[in-house]
Design a protein around this motif. Structure first.
Motif, PDB file in Angstrom:
ATOM      1  N   UNK A 109       0.820  -1.219   0.000  1.00  0.00           N
ATOM      2  CA  UNK A 109       0.000   0.000   0.000  1.00  0.00           C
ATOM      3  C   UNK A 109       0.848   1.261   0.000  1.00  0.00           C
ATOM      4  N   UNK A 110       2.158   1.112  -0.200  1.00  0.00           N
ATOM      5  CA  UNK A 110       3.065   2.254  -0.105  1.00  0.00           C
ATOM      6  C   UNK A 110       2.812   3.325  -1.140  1.00  0.00           C
ATOM      7  N   UNK A 111       2.552   2.905  -2.364  1.00  0.00           N
ATOM      8  CA  UNK A 111       2.246   3.846  -3.430  1.00  0.00           C
ATOM      9  C   UNK A 111       3.219   5.002  -3.504  1.00  0.00           C
ATOM     10  N   UNK A 112       2.696   6.213  -3.387  1.00  0.00           N
ATOM     11  CA  UNK A 112       3.531   7.413  -3.501  1.00  0.00           C
ATOM     12  C   UNK A 112       4.197   7.804  -2.183  1.00  0.00           C
ATOM     13  N   UNK A 113       4.038   7.003  -1.172  1.00  0.00           N
ATOM     14  CA  UNK A 113       4.683   7.270   0.113  1.00  0.00           C
ATOM     15  C   UNK A 113       3.795   7.963   1.125  1.00  0.00           C
ATOM     16  N   UNK A 114       2.622   8.460   0.721  1.00  0.00           N
ATOM     17  CA  UNK A 114       1.772   9.159   1.683  1.00  0.00           C
ATOM     18  C   UNK A 114       1.228   8.196   2.733  1.00  0.00           C
ATOM     19  N   UNK A 115       0.926   6.959   2.336  1.00  0.00           N
ATOM     20  CA  UNK A 115       0.418   5.978   3.308  1.00  0.00           C
ATOM     21  C   UNK A 115       1.500   5.650   4.333  1.00  0.00           C
TER      22      UNK A 115
ATOM     23  N   UNK B 151       4.019   7.515   5.163  1.00  0.00           N
ATOM     24  CA  UNK B 151       4.228   8.711   5.992  1.00  0.00           C
ATOM     25  C   UNK B 151       3.166   8.839   7.068  1.00  0.00           C
ATOM     26  N   UNK B 152       1.920   8.521   6.752  1.00  0.00           N
ATOM     27  CA  UNK B 152       0.869   8.616   7.772  1.00  0.00           C
ATOM     28  C   UNK B 152       1.072   7.534   8.840  1.00  0.00           C
ATOM     29  N   UNK B 153       1.509   6.338   8.432  1.00  0.00           N
ATOM     30  CA  UNK B 153       1.817   5.288   9.407  1.00  0.00           C
ATOM     31  C   UNK B 153       2.978   5.719  10.299  1.00  0.00           C
ATOM     32  N   UNK B 154       3.995   6.333   9.700  1.00  0.00           N
ATOM     33  CA  UNK B 154       5.158   6.780  10.455  1.00  0.00           C
ATOM     34  C   UNK B 154       4.768   7.877  11.451  1.00  0.00           C
ATOM     35  N   UNK B 155       3.918   8.790  11.046  1.00  0.00           N
ATOM     36  CA  UNK B 155       3.480   9.860  11.955  1.00  0.00           C
ATOM     37  C   UNK B 155       2.803   9.286  13.192  1.00  0.00           C
ATOM     38  N   UNK B 156       1.985   8.245  13.020  1.00  0.00           N
ATOM     39  CA  UNK B 156       1.353   7.588  14.169  1.00  0.00           C
ATOM     40  C   UNK B 156       2.407   6.886  15.025  1.00  0.00           C
ATOM     41  N   UNK B 157       3.399   6.296  14.390  1.00  0.00           N
ATOM     42  CA  UNK B 157       4.500   5.639  15.087  1.00  0.00           C
ATOM     43  C   UNK B 157       5.244   6.647  15.974  1.00  0.00           C
TER      44      UNK B 157
ATOM     45  N   UNK C  32      16.676   1.058   2.198  1.00  0.00           N
ATOM     46  CA  UNK C  32      15.311   1.072   1.657  1.00  0.00           C
ATOM     47  C   UNK C  32      14.267   1.344   2.737  1.00  0.00           C
ATOM     48  N   UNK C  33      14.693   1.462   3.991  1.00  0.00           N
ATOM     49  CA  UNK C  33      13.731   1.699   5.070  1.00  0.00           C
ATOM     50  C   UNK C  33      13.342   3.168   5.083  1.00  0.00           C
ATOM     51  N   UNK C  34      12.046   3.443   4.955  1.00  0.00           N
ATOM     52  CA  UNK C  34      11.618   4.842   5.081  1.00  0.00           C
ATOM     53  C   UNK C  34      11.982   5.371   6.476  1.00  0.00           C
ATOM     54  N   UNK C  35      12.482   6.577   6.540  1.00  0.00           N
ATOM     55  CA  UNK C  35      12.844   7.252   7.793  1.00  0.00           C
ATOM     56  C   UNK C  35      14.015   6.561   8.492  1.00  0.00           C
TER      57      UNK C  35
END
Length: 194
Positions: free
Chosen positions: A41-47, A49-55, A117-120
């Motif tokens: 569900x990564x797509x353009x990265x917005x999903x 990013x929203x998961x990371x913000x909750x993290x 390859x890990x976001x953030x």
């Protein structure tokens, strides 16, 4: 023993338990690189990013609760990939004197090629490095972590430590001790410290 609960809203709890950690971090830490992050569900990265913000918000909530009960000389022992940002969140404000923050990663720690390859990735590595001690189950995982910090963050590593026989990473302002420990704890040692 005294326990203090960390209360998360239902939505944040769900995001923390089912979001960034298990859908992005867990597969990658275990060397499973999906075509697109977050279970496809990564797509353009917005999903992601929203998961990371909750993290981040969940880690901050743990830090807030811990800081509210900390006393001089307390030892904070953080466990697991779901709380990699907690040591850094704790250090956003000055801790009481002589407090020690330790972080133990119970999952594999991948090589720098996988960390890339890990976001953030920088935030996660720096989050763990905010601990005084960072622990792993295997020397291979500790070596991967140290190499990742050197290659991705430009930090110096030291095998042998200042007194010999130890592993550490020099963050510029302090040294972080790296440990390798088997699974389990010695209850007598823990009780003596508590």
């Amino acid at each position: 023993y005294n326990c203090v609960p960390v209360f998360l809203s239902d939505a944040l709890y769900d995001s923390h338990c089912n979001g960034y950690g298990p859908t992005v971090l867990w597969p990658i830490l275990n060397n499973q690189i999906p075509d697109r992050h977050a279970g496809g569900k990564g797509g353009d990265g917005t999903h992601v990013s929203s998961l990371y913000n909750a993290y981040v918000r969940a880690n901050d909530a743990f830090a807030h609760t811990i800081r509210s009960v900390l006393r001089v000389g307390d030892m904070i022992w953080v466990h697991g990939y779901n709380l990699t940002l907690l040591p850094a969140a704790l250090r956003q404000t000055k801790l009481p004197a002589h407090c020690t923050v330790s972080f133990f990663l119970h999952s594999p720690c991948p090589s720098p090629e996988v960390w890339r390859v890990i976001p953030h990735r920088s935030e996660l590595l720096r989050g763990m490095l905010a601990g005084d001690v960072v622990g792993f189950h295997l020397f291979e995982y500790a070596r991967h972590f140290m190499t990742s910090c050197r290659r991705l963050l430009g930090l110096g590593e030291n095998v042998g430590g200042p007194t010999g026989g130890g592993l550490c990473i020099n963050t510029g302002s302090r040294r972080v001790t790296i440990t390798v420990s088997h699974v389990g704890i010695d209850p007598d040692v823990l009780n003596a410290r508590l």
